[in-house]
Enzyme design. Structure first.
Site, PDB file in Angstrom:
ATOM      1  N   LYS A   1      41.480  41.464   9.247  1.00 37.17           N
ATOM      2  CA  LYS A   1      40.966  42.755   8.784  1.00 37.17           C
ATOM      3  C   LYS A   1      41.092  42.787   7.256  1.00 37.17           C
ATOM      4  O   LYS A   1      42.065  42.267   6.699  1.00 37.17           O
ATOM      5  CB  LYS A   1      41.797  43.862   9.427  1.00 37.17           C
TER       6      LYS A   1
ATOM      7  N   SER B   1      39.805  51.881  13.412  1.00 37.58           N
ATOM      8  CA  SER B   1      39.268  51.397  12.156  1.00 37.58           C
ATOM      9  C   SER B   1      39.077  49.883  12.122  1.00 37.58           C
ATOM     10  O   SER B   1      38.348  49.368  11.285  1.00 37.58           O
ATOM     11  CB  SER B   1      40.193  51.815  11.012  1.00 37.58           C
TER      12      SER B   1
ATOM     13  N   SER C   1      43.746  52.267  16.238  1.00 37.30           N
ATOM     14  CA  SER C   1      42.724  51.481  15.536  1.00 37.30           C
ATOM     15  C   SER C   1      42.507  50.053  16.029  1.00 37.30           C
ATOM     16  O   SER C   1      41.566  49.396  15.619  1.00 37.30           O
ATOM     17  CB  SER C   1      43.027  51.434  14.040  1.00 37.30           C
TER      18      SER C   1
END
Lengths: 472, 95, 482
Positions: free
Chosen positions: C65, C140, C164
């Site tokens: 990420k 996210s 997330s």
């Protein structure tokens, strides 16, 4: 007349190898950005890790200021935007400081006073900004240096008391070896809160805060100048505004920085990256043990038990190293007053002249005591003592050896002295008659005896024998 | 809650928003504050110790006081867009 | 063909394939799908040979990420204010993966600064759901979920502050695991809400998840909240029997008295999972939790996370990193940088967080939220005295269509869409695994266990996964163009 009420917030950088929350070096450096880590810069993703040494030093200080120590070590964030604060918050202790409810004794004009400590807390220093004509440059070296902020109760009533407290506090740092506390390097800085009240008032007046004053003399000036300003306002029927002012050292005036309405809300909250750490009671008592006798206590001992005058006692306790040296001499059975006289006189004179510290000189406490004993036993005169001291300081040889080398040990053999006395008398027979007629020639004879012996003769013995011979 | 308060809050957080954004925000604030009221509904809440850490962390230790990680000036300045004399430059800070 | 980590490992060990080929294949797929699905902020183009390592991840391609610090590689947190930021240090998780010999393929898109659950707010555009381009994948950790669902990489690292990892895993039909708080060092993870932030992993099966966890877990001196090593081999724990394990679900969360059609389907799916559990000897019970407490989950999460975020992101001033603003005073340049650098959503959250933390509101809005957090965690811990874990549908529905779900705080919301945050409040190990399809979209089931029992959670998840047929599924599995 108004009563002055002063509260101080003193920031002092703590000694350690590395910074408070990062493993970059904690060191005063003139090369910008030479001791900086990613943690100090507050880059995304960094995490703080608390330094044991900084905690240790702050606990020592809290104990030396007679504070209560909490069960757990905890930290909060103080949030505000400023270019010297790369994370956008400062890690500090808000709810649970490392020390609370303490006190420090001060002595002003021979009177002792207890200054109450509201709290002392561990935090981190900011970066420093170098200002130029149109721009500023950021030096991150200072960022993250462990900082201990000590907050007094508003119980200080004059500029002199404030300075006495600051000097006392600095002395505690130096005695505990927890900071260099050098004002010239900004390692000790002060915020001053000043308000005025009428003697009969029960509530404090409106306070004005003056931030970041570097030297103790400026603190004094700032207080005097702010008291004057507030007095004038009150006398003319005005009201003092609650605000933050800055003291301009060069002009000797304070001017407004921001009013109460603009006061920043720091939005303190627990730092979620720093879990509470239980403070080991055993460790705390070990730290308590490690605190040396502080200047106040030593001052009392010197003046009360050793009957040393306050000025000299103060000179000795001002520097822990000198005080330690002095106490070492006492341990070696040196006479407290004589040691004090020699130390505050010739030895400190030498240190100042040569810009040396007491640790750098070749004269050990042992040697100083030896020298003093040579004089008090009459082996050498005190004038000769000065010469021996000089040679010892120069060479590091013990006073006994020097005395030997110079051949200056005192003549205190009565027969030998009598021989010299008779010699001098026979050389000045006319004066003997003068003496008998009451003329003042005794000192002349002594002078001649001294000359013959190059001053080595024991003066009291010499005058005793001379008197005997003249009056025969 | 009013738009002016929101503007002041945004200003303290060091940014501005445009007018319709403040409108949306105001709407949102009213919803969220109503939701926050739910929190107040829990009885005797004031007696509870606020929680910061998900669970008590035992045996947390200090860092030993050693110098380990330091950056070179190149790394310190790598992401700064305005530098001078090995330092980050910015318009003059007036205190 | 999208191989699992285990399959790649076998092929590498038998010299049937080279790590370099796996990397090239991954990069090719990453580039091929990039335009349509937008998983990546950065695709690493050159293969770095770390040499043969004696670890199970050696030579395996993966994605991180883009809120994880990678020295020398652009790391933006999908925010304009960081669009030029190149870190000068490595996150601990990245360091561990590098040392294991795993090969980084790219940095994945997230909701800006990891705030948001849609995958639509990153500065490089929206992430689309590989199972249906008209739908979002959730966030996210949107890009990481999509990259694994598309078969670009066999695993990807994500972060999870509210849900997330575990929500997008459900929407993307993959496995998403967030271990116990402190099991993986957060050093180098761009903080959103430090007390809730976790790192975790996406894979296509639970075995792969255990393989990755074995490498990335462990104590870190750079993170004071990181746990001591647990010394456990998570792979070895997978085959243990789960007979006699007890799980519960929250009755109030599964309430469908309104007869919502989609929720009905979710509940139906959950019934099937419960039956599978029963067959495995896992007992599943119904437990009741005060509805007011469950309704407070979301506001509590918003309060704590927004408050912490305003402080964590106060370093984003554009002064010594990030995009520099314009102006004549430091204040002007900071304001310009933040005004231009943050999207509207982020600003709204910051204003909220700032309001919550203000002196006059802090007690009522922030500290009360922290108190609710404790009440909820105490309640769950109490239940965990009786049960080994919670089992629940991971979400209240399938992945929404774009525009259907919005990050504007909605006045009406469902407990079932917010219960995963319990895992962050208490730091519990929590995993989402695929549990079937509704209207051709994947759905998932979540299992959350006691702190430090990461192995137990993986064990149960592995056995439940084995009893169903949704492991190793790849969206667009037949796409012959790659």
């Amino acid at each position: 007349m108004y009563k002055t009420v002063i509260g101080l917030e003193v920031h002092c950088e703590l000694k350690s190898n590395s910074k408070n929350f990062s493993s970059a070096k904690n060191s005063y450096s003139t090369i910008p950005n030479s001791n900086v880590s990613v943690v100090d810069l507050g880059y995304p993703g960094i995490l703080p890790v608390i330094n044991k040494e900084a905690v240790k030093n702050s606990i020592k200080m809290a104990l030396a200021m007679n504070c209560d120590i909490p069960d757990y070590l905890t930290f909060e964030r103080k949030n505000y935007f400023y270019p010297d604060l790369p994370k956008g918050y400062q890690i500090t202790q808000f709810k649970n400081p490392i020390g609370t409810n303490g006190y420090v004794m001060i002595n002003v004009g021979g009177k002792e006073k207890k200054i109450l400590i509201h709290d002392t807390h561990l935090e981190e220093d900011t970066a420093s900004l170098d200002h130029y004509n149109t721009y500023s440059l950021i030096d991150y070296n200072r960022c993250g240096v462990p900082l201990l902020e000590t907050v007094t109760e508003p119980c200080i009533n004059s500029a002199d008391e404030a300075v006495a407290f600051l000097e006392g506090l600095r002395s505690i740092f130096l005695y505990c070896d927890t900071s260099y506390a050098r004002s010239d390097r900004g390692q000790i800085r002060c915020d001053v809160n000043v308000s005025l009240m009428k003697e009969e008032d029960t509530e404090l007046g409106t306070k004005v805060e003056m931030k970041n004053i570097n030297s103790f003399s400026s603190v004094k000036e700032a207080i005097i100048c702010e008291v004057k300003r507030q007095t004038e306002i009150l006398n003319s029927g005005g009201k003092v505004l609650q605000e933050t002012r800055r003291f301009d050292e060069s002009k000797g005036i304070t001017y407004s920085m921001r009013s109460k309405e603009d006061a920043i809300d720091y939005k303190y909250f627990t730092d979620p990256n720093l879990p509470p750490i239980k403070l080991d009671k055993k460790w705390i008592s070990e730290l308590k043990e490690s605190i040396p006798k502080l200047h106040n206590e030593r001052f009392r001992t010197y003046t009360k038990d050793y009957s040393i005058n306050e000025k000299d006692a103060y000179t000795i306790v001002r520097d822990k190293k000198i005080s330690d040296y002095y106490e070492e001499c006492i341990k070696l059975k040196g006479d407290p007053i004589l040691v004090s006289n020699w130390l505050t006189g010739s030895v400190i004179g030498y240190l100042n002249k040569m810009s040396l510290t007491i640790e750098q000189i070749k004269l050990t406490p042992q040697m100083l005591v030896e020298l003093i004993n040579l004089i008090s036993s009459g082996k050498i005169s005190s004038k000769q003592g000065k010469t021996v001291l000089e040679r010892t300081l120069e060479t590091g040889k013990s006073p006994l050896i020097i005395v030997d080398e110079l051949g200056i040990s005192q003549i205190d053999n009565e027969e030998e002295i009598r021989k010299i006395v008779l010699e001098v008398i026979s050389e000045n027979e006319s004066l003997v008659i003068d003496y008998k007629n009451g003329k003042r020639v005794f000192d002349y004879f002594i002078g001649q005896i001294m000359k013959k012996t190059k001053g080595r003769v024991n003066p009291s013995l010499a005058s005793k024998i001379l008197k005997e011979e003249l009056e025969k | 809650m009013s738009k002016d308060i929101l503007k002041m809050l945004a200003n303290k957080m060091m940014f501005t928003m445009n007018e319709d954004e403040y409108d949306t925000l105001l709407e949102e604030f009213n919803i969220i504050l109503k939701q926050m009221d739910l929190i107040g509904n829990i009885p005797n809440i004031e007696k509870i110790e606020p929680m910061t850490f998900p669970f008590p962390l035992e045996n947390v230790s200090f860092r030993e006081d050693c110098v380990v990680d330091e950056l070179g000036v190149d790394d310190i300045l790598l992401n700064s867009e305005d530098n001078l004399y090995n330092q980050v430059r910015l318009p003059k800070v007036v205190e | 063909m999208a191989l699992s980590i285990k399959e790649m490992r076998n092929k590498l060990d038998n010299d049937e394939i080279k790590s370099e080929n796996l990397f090239e294949e991954s990069v090719k797929k990453a580039n091929y799908y990039q335009k349509e699905y937008n998983s990546f902020v950065t695709i690493v183009s050159d293969y770095k040979d770390y040499g043969q390592r004696e670890t199970l991840l050696s030579g395996i391609p993966y994605a991180l990420k883009d809120n994880i610090s990678t020295k020398g590689i652009l790391t933006t947190a999908s925010s304009n204010i960081l669009k030029n930021y190149v870190p000068v240090y490595d996150a601990t998780i990245y360091k561990k993966l590098k040392e294991s010999g795993a090969i980084l393929v790219g940095k994945t898109v997230l909701d800006e600064l990891a705030m948001g659950g849609t995958g639509t707010t990153g500065h490089t555009g929206i992430v689309r759901n590989p199972w249906n381009k008209e739908r979002l994948i959730g966030g996210s950790s949107a890009g990481s979920a999509a990259a694994v669902a598309l078969g670009i990489v066999p695993f990807a690292i994500g972060s999870d502050t509210g849900d997330s990892i575990r929500k997008p895993a459900a929407y993307g039909g993959v496995v998403g695991f967030k271990p116990t708080y402190g099991r993986i060092s957060r050093y180098g993870l761009f903080a959103f809400a430090s007390s809730l932030d976790h790192l975790g992993v996406f894979t296509r099966n639970v075995y792969d998840c255990a393989m990755v966890m074995n490498i990335i877990k462990g104590h870190d001196d750079n993170d004071m909240t990181s746990l001591p090593d647990d010394g456990k081999d998570y792979i070895a724990s997978l085959e243990r029997s789960v007979k006699g394990k007890k799980l519960f679900y929250i009755k109030e969360a599964l309430d469908n008295s309104n007869k919502d059609l989609e929720l009905g389907k979710i509940l139906n799916n959950f019934e099937k999972v419960k039956e599978k559990c029963k067959k495995l000897g896992i007992e599943v019970f119904e437990e009741s939790i005060d509805k007011d407490l469950l309704l407070a989950l979301y506001p509590t999460y918003m309060s704590i996370s927004c408050a912490e975020a305003t402080s964590n992101d106060a370093n984003l001033t554009g002064i010594h990193f990030g995009v520099r603003g314009e102006g004549n005073t430091p204040e002007e340049i900071i304001k310009d940088a933040r005004t231009k650098g943050f999207s509207e959503l982020i600003k709204r959250r910051f204003v909220l967080g700032s309001y919550i933390l203000q002196k006059e509101n802090q007690e009522k809005l922030f500290l009360n939220a922290c108190r609710i957090r404790r009440i909820i965690v105490d309640k769950i811990n109490k239940l965990f005295e009786k049960y080994d874990g919670i089992i629940m549908p991971a979400a209240a529905g399938i992945a929404p269509k774009f525009g259907e779900s919005s990050d504007k705080l909605s006045d009406k919301y469902l407990i079932l869409d917010n219960h995963l945050v319990i895992g962050n409040f208490g730091g519990y190990p929590s995993i989402t695994i695929p549990s079937g399809f509704i209207d051709e979209m994947p759905v998932g089931v979540n299992i959350t266990g006691r702190i430090c029992e990461d192995d137990v959670v993986l064990n149960i998840a592995y056995q439940v996964e084995k009893s169903m047929e949704y492991a190793n599924q790849v969206a667009l599995g037949d796409d012959k163009n790659v």
